[in-house]
Design a protein around this motif. Structure first.
Motif, PDB file in Angstrom:
ATOM      1  N   LEU A 105       0.823  -1.445   0.397  1.00  0.00           N
ATOM      2  CA  LEU A 105      -0.545  -0.232  -0.647  1.00  0.00           C
ATOM      3  C   LEU A 105       0.782   1.557   0.101  1.00  0.00           C
ATOM      4  O   LEU A 105       1.752   1.526   0.827  1.00  0.00           O
ATOM      5  N   ILE A 106       0.398   3.082  -0.782  1.00  0.00           N
ATOM      6  CA  ILE A 106       1.504   3.250  -1.034  1.00  0.00           C
ATOM      7  C   ILE A 106      -0.011   3.939  -0.256  1.00  0.00           C
ATOM      8  O   ILE A 106      -0.448   5.008  -0.553  1.00  0.00           O
ATOM      9  N   LEU A 107       1.604   5.105   0.787  1.00  0.00           N
ATOM     10  CA  LEU A 107       0.597   6.517   1.032  1.00  0.00           C
ATOM     11  C   LEU A 107       1.336   7.662   1.645  1.00  0.00           C
ATOM     12  O   LEU A 107       2.519   7.706   0.890  1.00  0.00           O
ATOM     13  N   ARG A 108       0.937   8.418   1.400  1.00  0.00           N
ATOM     14  CA  ARG A 108       1.661   9.811   1.590  1.00  0.00           C
ATOM     15  C   ARG A 108       1.491  10.071   2.863  1.00  0.00           C
ATOM     16  O   ARG A 108       0.670  12.122   2.792  1.00  0.00           O
ATOM     17  N   PRO A 109       1.889  10.478   4.001  1.00  0.00           N
ATOM     18  CA  PRO A 109       2.040  10.623   4.813  1.00  0.00           C
ATOM     19  C   PRO A 109       2.149  12.288   5.448  1.00  0.00           C
ATOM     20  O   PRO A 109       3.161  11.949   5.395  1.00  0.00           O
ATOM     21  N   ASP A 110       2.071  12.575   6.304  1.00  0.00           N
ATOM     22  CA  ASP A 110       2.196  14.162   6.663  1.00  0.00           C
ATOM     23  C   ASP A 110       3.496  14.237   7.824  1.00  0.00           C
ATOM     24  O   ASP A 110       2.613  14.584   9.131  1.00  0.00           O
ATOM     25  N   ILE A 111       4.107  13.273   7.639  1.00  0.00           N
ATOM     26  CA  ILE A 111       4.884  12.989   9.216  1.00  0.00           C
ATOM     27  C   ILE A 111       6.435  13.468   8.829  1.00  0.00           C
ATOM     28  O   ILE A 111       7.424  13.582   7.633  1.00  0.00           O
ATOM     29  N   GLN A 112       7.421  13.933   9.713  1.00  0.00           N
ATOM     30  CA  GLN A 112       8.900  14.002   9.912  1.00  0.00           C
ATOM     31  C   GLN A 112       9.359  11.827   9.740  1.00  0.00           C
ATOM     32  O   GLN A 112       8.703  10.947  10.461  1.00  0.00           O
ATOM     33  N   PRO A 113      10.951  11.105   9.459  1.00  0.00           N
ATOM     34  CA  PRO A 113      10.926  10.650   9.424  1.00  0.00           C
ATOM     35  C   PRO A 113      10.781  10.093  10.496  1.00  0.00           C
ATOM     36  O   PRO A 113      11.000   8.425  11.263  1.00  0.00           O
ATOM     37  N   GLN A 114      11.107  10.573  11.709  1.00  0.00           N
ATOM     38  CA  GLN A 114      11.251   9.746  12.937  1.00  0.00           C
ATOM     39  C   GLN A 114       9.680   8.771  13.861  1.00  0.00           C
ATOM     40  O   GLN A 114       9.967   8.275  14.658  1.00  0.00           O
ATOM     41  N   GLU A 115       8.734   9.794  13.168  1.00  0.00           N
ATOM     42  CA  GLU A 115       7.232   9.016  13.116  1.00  0.00           C
ATOM     43  C   GLU A 115       7.332   7.399  13.100  1.00  0.00           C
ATOM     44  O   GLU A 115       6.532   6.856  13.060  1.00  0.00           O
ATOM     45  N   ALA A 116       8.088   7.744  11.495  1.00  0.00           N
ATOM     46  CA  ALA A 116       7.666   6.850  10.727  1.00  0.00           C
ATOM     47  C   ALA A 116       8.054   5.094  11.204  1.00  0.00           C
ATOM     48  O   ALA A 116       6.476   4.333  10.654  1.00  0.00           O
ATOM     49  N   PRO A 117       8.028   4.686  12.255  1.00  0.00           N
ATOM     50  CA  PRO A 117       8.525   3.141  12.900  1.00  0.00           C
ATOM     51  C   PRO A 117       7.309   3.230  13.111  1.00  0.00           C
ATOM     52  O   PRO A 117       6.417   1.985  13.454  1.00  0.00           O
ATOM     53  N   ARG A 118       6.529   4.165  13.554  1.00  0.00           N
ATOM     54  CA  ARG A 118       4.561   4.103  14.220  1.00  0.00           C
ATOM     55  C   ARG A 118       3.926   2.959  12.950  1.00  0.00           C
ATOM     56  O   ARG A 118       2.908   2.887  14.269  1.00  0.00           O
ATOM     57  N   PHE A 119       4.491   3.340  12.372  1.00  0.00           N
ATOM     58  CA  PHE A 119       3.255   2.858  11.018  1.00  0.00           C
ATOM     59  C   PHE A 119       3.607   1.480  11.235  1.00  0.00           C
ATOM     60  O   PHE A 119       2.319   0.531  10.449  1.00  0.00           O
ATOM     61  N   ALA A 120       4.875   0.959  11.641  1.00  0.00           N
ATOM     62  CA  ALA A 120       4.576  -0.894  11.900  1.00  0.00           C
ATOM     63  C   ALA A 120       3.989  -1.310  12.620  1.00  0.00           C
ATOM     64  O   ALA A 120       2.762  -2.271  12.620  1.00  0.00           O
ATOM     65  N   LEU A 121       3.949  -0.569  13.836  1.00  0.00           N
ATOM     66  CA  LEU A 121       2.336  -1.177  15.254  1.00  0.00           C
ATOM     67  C   LEU A 121       1.582  -0.289  14.462  1.00  0.00           C
ATOM     68  O   LEU A 121       0.432  -0.923  14.741  1.00  0.00           O
ATOM     69  N   LEU A 122       0.804   0.566  14.044  1.00  0.00           N
ATOM     70  CA  LEU A 122      -0.480   0.982  13.317  1.00  0.00           C
ATOM     71  C   LEU A 122      -1.062  -0.365  12.167  1.00  0.00           C
ATOM     72  O   LEU A 122      -1.776  -0.319  13.124  1.00  0.00           O
ATOM     73  N   THR A 123       0.232  -0.647  11.787  1.00  0.00           N
ATOM     74  CA  THR A 123      -0.706  -1.706  10.605  1.00  0.00           C
ATOM     75  C   THR A 123      -0.922  -3.058  11.307  1.00  0.00           C
ATOM     76  O   THR A 123      -2.039  -3.519  10.659  1.00  0.00           O
ATOM     77  N   ILE A 131       5.431  -7.504   8.348  1.00  0.00           N
ATOM     78  CA  ILE A 131       5.156  -6.464   7.498  1.00  0.00           C
ATOM     79  C   ILE A 131       6.079  -5.719   7.556  1.00  0.00           C
ATOM     80  O   ILE A 131       7.442  -4.951   8.397  1.00  0.00           O
ATOM     81  N   LEU A 132       6.313  -5.120   6.250  1.00  0.00           N
ATOM     82  CA  LEU A 132       7.650  -4.611   5.672  1.00  0.00           C
ATOM     83  C   LEU A 132       7.250  -2.899   6.090  1.00  0.00           C
ATOM     84  O   LEU A 132       6.407  -2.944   4.226  1.00  0.00           O
ATOM     85  N   THR A 133       7.495  -2.277   5.945  1.00  0.00           N
ATOM     86  CA  THR A 133       7.094  -0.590   6.055  1.00  0.00           C
ATOM     87  C   THR A 133       8.996   0.162   4.821  1.00  0.00           C
ATOM     88  O   THR A 133       9.686  -0.304   5.765  1.00  0.00           O
ATOM     89  N   GLU A 134       8.839   1.072   4.047  1.00  0.00           N
ATOM     90  CA  GLU A 134       9.912   1.316   3.918  1.00  0.00           C
ATOM     91  C   GLU A 134       9.720   2.907   3.339  1.00  0.00           C
ATOM     92  O   GLU A 134       8.454   3.199   2.788  1.00  0.00           O
ATOM     93  N   ILE A 135      10.718   3.914   3.198  1.00  0.00           N
ATOM     94  CA  ILE A 135       9.836   5.121   2.805  1.00  0.00           C
ATOM     95  C   ILE A 135      10.657   5.829   1.867  1.00  0.00           C
ATOM     96  O   ILE A 135      11.835   5.343   2.201  1.00  0.00           O
ATOM     97  N   GLY A 136      10.201   6.718   1.369  1.00  0.00           N
ATOM     98  CA  GLY A 136      11.320   7.729   0.244  1.00  0.00           C
ATOM     99  C   GLY A 136      11.456   9.184   0.450  1.00  0.00           C
ATOM    100  O   GLY A 136      10.328   9.711   1.338  1.00  0.00           O
ATOM    101  N   MET A 137      12.140   9.815   1.502  1.00  0.00           N
ATOM    102  CA  MET A 137      12.425  10.646   1.964  1.00  0.00           C
ATOM    103  C   MET A 137      12.741  12.054   0.727  1.00  0.00           C
ATOM    104  O   MET A 137      13.569  12.041  -0.269  1.00  0.00           O
ATOM    105  N   ASP A 138      11.780  12.720   1.099  1.00  0.00           N
ATOM    106  CA  ASP A 138      12.092  14.507   0.538  1.00  0.00           C
ATOM    107  C   ASP A 138      13.250  15.254   1.580  1.00  0.00           C
ATOM    108  O   ASP A 138      12.160  15.977   2.396  1.00  0.00           O
ATOM    109  N   MET A 139      13.808  15.693   1.602  1.00  0.00           N
ATOM    110  CA  MET A 139      14.700  16.376   2.817  1.00  0.00           C
ATOM    111  C   MET A 139      14.515  15.673   3.950  1.00  0.00           C
ATOM    112  O   MET A 139      14.630  15.080   4.886  1.00  0.00           O
TER     113      MET A 139
END
Length: 331
Positions: free
Chosen positions: A146-164, A198-206
């Protein structure tokens, strides 16, 4: 490759058959309603049959839909799906794919919208955490990204593994009645064995997350003997635990709905209620575990999960330690 028009006509025909609810529909009536020749109707019936739909035909009675395939076809996933965004846009579906996460990352980098899904019936190089292979035999599991575009900072990303994990565990419990549990951070268990991951991967922009890809693998209709020897004692499936075959479509739909509900709750209420729900499925507080992280293994008692979902371990020789990732085994 079939044209879009051919797919659209076959889809209209599929809907007509489903609305008939197991009754015969004459070829002449379909020809009139869809404004095409009876030969063209027959060709589109053949298209549906090639996709796995069981359709009976009779020179005098016409056609009757006898059954739908246990395939995660986009039109079947969307039908009855109670979401506003997740799964309502593009669904990239393949019978065979190298990895749904690889495909989803390419789509996300090219600008695919939030809610885009990638689904495969089989993965030839399915990805697990830490570069491991995910066993993905054809038609036996759920392999989606699933593709998401959440308005979050990178340090918040690990939360999504638990959320999922919380969303998926809830869906599995609801649909299958199995007591699915979670092992930190995102392994799904049943009967003490691994049911999914579950495997979460992110793409960064700044300093922001540009996109996130959430990959999900669940073992559904496998028997114990179907697993490779190295997984026989470690892995399980819904069928193995429940003792019967489970159609995958209702489970996929409920997983997507549960995820959208949990994602909306996160945006509205923050992570605290999500973490509380996750903990109710994890059943890890106070248990002795070993954590393999950064090339070392640490053993101790689970003290807490902090506000970001990091594991707090009372390590035997070092005192409290905080982990944001690692492999956990129960001692």
């Amino acid at each position: 490759m079939k044209s879009h028009a051919a797919h659209s006509t076959a889809e209209l025909l599929r809907r007509e058959f489903k609305q008939a609810e197991g009754r015969w529909v004459s070829g002449e009536a379909l020809s009139r309603k869809l404004q095409m020749s009876r030969t063209a109707v027959w060709k589109h019936v053949c298209t549906l049959k090639s996709e796995g739909y069981r359709i009976a035909s009779s020179p005098r009675k016409g056609y009757m839909l006898e059954g739908i395939p246990d395939l995660l076809l986009p039109q079947e996933v969307r039908e009855g799906l109670q979401t506003s965004r997740i799964g309502q846009g593009e669904i990239r579906y393949r019978r065979r794919m190298e990895s749904t996460n690889l495909e989803a990352k390419a789509l996300a980098a090219a600008g695919a919208a939030e809610g885009t899904l990638v689904i495969a019936e089989e993965q030839t190089a399915g990805k697990g955490r830490r570069g491991r292979h995910w066993f993905s035999p054809p038609g036996a599991g759920i392999y989606l990204s699933l593709i998401l575009r959440p308005d979050i900072q990178p340090q918040e990303a690990p939360r999504f593994a638990l959320l999922t994990a919380a969303a998926v565990a809830a869906a599995i419990r609801e649909v299958t009645r199995l007591e699915a549990t979670i092992k930190w951070p995102n392994d799904l268990l049943a009967g003490g064995r691994k049911l999914g991951g579950i495997l979460t991967e992110i793409g960064m922009d700044m300093d922001r997350v540009e996109y996130m890809v959430i990959g999900l693998g669940i073992n559904v209709n496998l028997e114990r003997k179907d697993f490779p020897p190295e997984l026989e004692e470690l892995a399980t499936s819904i069928q193995a635990e429940a003792g019967r075959f489970f159609p995958r479509l209702p489970l996929v739909r409920r997983i997507l709905e549960s995820f959208e509900e949990t994602y909306a709750a996160y945006r509205q209420q923050g992570f605290a209620p999500i973490l509380k729900r996750w903990q109710s499925y994890a059943e890890m507080m106070g248990r002795r575990i070993a954590v393999a992280s950064l090339g070392q293994t640490f053993t101790g008692e689970v003290m807490d999960f902090d506000a970001d979902g990091f594991l707090v371990l009372r390590e035997e020789n070092r005192g409290p330690m905080r982990f944001f990732s690692g492999d956990v085994s129960f001692v």
